[in-house]
Motif scaffolding. Structure first.
Motif, PDB file in Angstrom:
ATOM      1  N   ALA A 188       0.827  -1.204   0.000  1.00  0.00           N
ATOM      2  CA  ALA A 188       0.000   0.000   0.000  1.00  0.00           C
ATOM      3  C   ALA A 188       0.861   1.254   0.000  1.00  0.00           C
ATOM      4  CB  ALA A 188      -0.936  -0.002   1.208  1.00  0.00           C
ATOM      5  N   ASP A 189       2.037   1.172   0.628  1.00  0.00           N
ATOM      6  CA  ASP A 189       2.927   2.331   0.654  1.00  0.00           C
ATOM      7  C   ASP A 189       3.349   2.733  -0.755  1.00  0.00           C
ATOM      8  OD1 ASP A 189       2.818   2.645   3.365  1.00  0.00           O
ATOM      9  OD2 ASP A 189       4.713   1.625   3.778  1.00  0.00           O
ATOM     10  N   THR A 190       3.523   1.748  -1.614  1.00  0.00           N
ATOM     11  CA  THR A 190       3.879   2.047  -2.998  1.00  0.00           C
ATOM     12  C   THR A 190       2.742   2.785  -3.685  1.00  0.00           C
ATOM     13  OG1 THR A 190       5.190   0.013  -3.073  1.00  0.00           O
ATOM     14  CG2 THR A 190       4.682   1.057  -5.174  1.00  0.00           C
ATOM     15  N   THR A 191       1.514   2.312  -3.439  1.00  0.00           N
ATOM     16  CA  THR A 191       0.345   2.957  -4.024  1.00  0.00           C
ATOM     17  C   THR A 191       0.217   4.395  -3.561  1.00  0.00           C
ATOM     18  OG1 THR A 191      -0.804   0.826  -4.130  1.00  0.00           O
ATOM     19  CG2 THR A 191      -2.172   2.803  -4.269  1.00  0.00           C
ATOM     20  N   ARG A 192       0.453   4.628  -2.274  1.00  0.00           N
ATOM     21  CA  ARG A 192       0.362   5.995  -1.738  1.00  0.00           C
ATOM     22  C   ARG A 192       1.399   6.912  -2.375  1.00  0.00           C
ATOM     23  NH1 ARG A 192       0.291   3.082   3.813  1.00  0.00           N
ATOM     24  NH2 ARG A 192      -1.873   2.334   3.832  1.00  0.00           N
ATOM     25  N   GLY A 193       2.515   6.349  -2.798  1.00  0.00           N
ATOM     26  CA  GLY A 193       3.539   7.148  -3.447  1.00  0.00           C
ATOM     27  C   GLY A 193       3.126   7.643  -4.816  1.00  0.00           C
ATOM     28  N   TYR A 194       2.050   7.085  -5.355  1.00  0.00           N
ATOM     29  CA  TYR A 194       1.565   7.500  -6.677  1.00  0.00           C
ATOM     30  C   TYR A 194       0.571   8.649  -6.603  1.00  0.00           C
ATOM     31  CZ  TYR A 194       3.861   3.897  -9.417  1.00  0.00           C
ATOM     32  OH  TYR A 194       4.818   3.137 -10.057  1.00  0.00           O
ATOM     33  N   ARG A 195       0.191   9.040  -5.395  1.00  0.00           N
ATOM     34  CA  ARG A 195      -0.705  10.184  -5.238  1.00  0.00           C
ATOM     35  C   ARG A 195       0.076  11.473  -5.470  1.00  0.00           C
ATOM     36  NH1 ARG A 195      -2.863   9.133   0.793  1.00  0.00           N
ATOM     37  NH2 ARG A 195      -0.622   9.393   1.085  1.00  0.00           N
ATOM     38  N   GLU A 196      -0.571  12.438  -6.067  1.00  0.00           N
ATOM     39  CA  GLU A 196       0.017  13.772  -6.135  1.00  0.00           C
ATOM     40  C   GLU A 196      -0.652  14.585  -5.042  1.00  0.00           C
ATOM     41  OE1 GLU A 196       0.926  17.182  -9.482  1.00  0.00           O
ATOM     42  OE2 GLU A 196       1.102  15.057  -9.942  1.00  0.00           O
TER      43      GLU A 196
END
Length: 218
Positions: free
Chosen positions: A198-206
Motif C-alpha cells: 500500500a505504501d507504494t500505491t500511496r507514493g503514486y498520489r500527487e
C-alpha cells in the motif's frame, strides 16, 4: 544510477522522478487531441489506448501485452481484461471494465482493427491501416511499450502540454490521485495498479491535487 533504479524497482518503490499526474480534465484534452489526428487509424486506436491506461492505471507494458480475444472479454457482464504476470503480480490479475466510455472506445478500435486474433493494439501505417507483422514464432508483433510512450507524448504535445512532463506514469499517477480524491477504497486502487504494498500505491498520489474528497466527487 541504473543500479539504484533497479534496486528501487525490486523493493517495489515508486520511481524517483515523478511525472505530472493527469487528472480527468487533462485526459479530456489528451483524448480530444488524439481524436483530431489526421490518421484515421491512430484517431481510433489512441483514444482507446489512453482511456484503458487511465481508467485502471495500467502500465504501458501491460497494455501493450494484451491479446484479443485472449485477455479481453467485452461480452461478459461486466467486460473484463486479464493481465499477465508482472514484476509485482506473479499470477496476473483480472479486472472489470466498468466505464462505458472505455468499452465503447475499445469496441470502436476493434471494429477498425478487424476481429482477427492477435495483439489488441497494433502499429498503424501512414495511410491509417493496421500493420500485422509476423513475429517469426507464428504470432503478430504487438505495439511496444516504447511505442505506447510515444503515443502519450504525441497526444500531450498536441494538447498543449509539455511532453517532457507526460509519460505512462502520468496516467497511472492520475488514476491513483483521482481515486483517492473520490474516496475509493485504497485496496481497490492498489489492486488495479498491481502493487504489492500500500505504501507504494500511496507514493503514486500527487498530494497537492488531493483536495477535499466530497468536494471533488461533487
Amino acid at each position: 544510477l541504473a543500479l539504484k533504479g533497479t534496486l528501487r524497482r525490486r523493493r517495489g518503490e515508486a520511481p524517483t522522478k515523478k511525472m505530472k499526474a493527469a487528472l480527468p480534465p487533462d485526459v479530456v484534452r489528451l483524448l480530444d487531441a488524439a481524436r483530431a489526428q489526421d490518421s484515421p487509424g491512430q484517431a481510433v486506436r489512441d483514444p482507446a489506448l489512453l482511456l484503458l491506461l487511465f481508467s485502471h492505471g495500467f502500465r504501458r507494458s501491460e497494455v501493450a501485452d494484451i491479446y484479443y480475444p485472449g485477455n479481453l472479454n467485452l461480452h461478459s457482464d461486466p467486460p473484463v481484461v486479464t493481465l499477465g504476470r508482472t514484476k509485482t503480480a506473479e499470477a496476473g490479475r483480472k479486472l472489470p471494465l466498468l466505464h462505458q466510455g472505455v468499452v465503447d472506445a475499445l469496441t470502436a478500435w476493434l471494429a477498425y482493427r478487424s476481429p482477427l486474433q492477435g495483439p489488441l493494439f497494433l502499429p498503424v501505417g501512414r495511410g491509417g491501416s493496421c500493420i500485422w507483422t509476423p513475429d517469426g514464432a507464428g504470432g503478430i508483433k504487438p505495439l511496444t511499450g516504447h511505442s505506447v510512450a510515444r503515443i502519450i507524448k504525441r497526444a500531450a504535445k498536441a494538447a498543449g502540454f509539455d511532453p517532457k512532463e507526460f509519460a505512462g506514469h502520468s496516467l497511472r499517477r492520475g488514476f491513483a490521485t483521482n481515486g483517492y480524491r473520490q474516496g475509493i477504497d485504497e485496496q481497490l486502487i492498489q489492486k488495479s495498479l498491481g502493487h504489492k504494498l500500500a505504501d507504494t500505491t500511496r507514493g503514486y498520489r500527487e498530494e497537492g491535487l488531493l483536495g477535499d474528497a466530497v468536494e471533488w466527487a461533487a
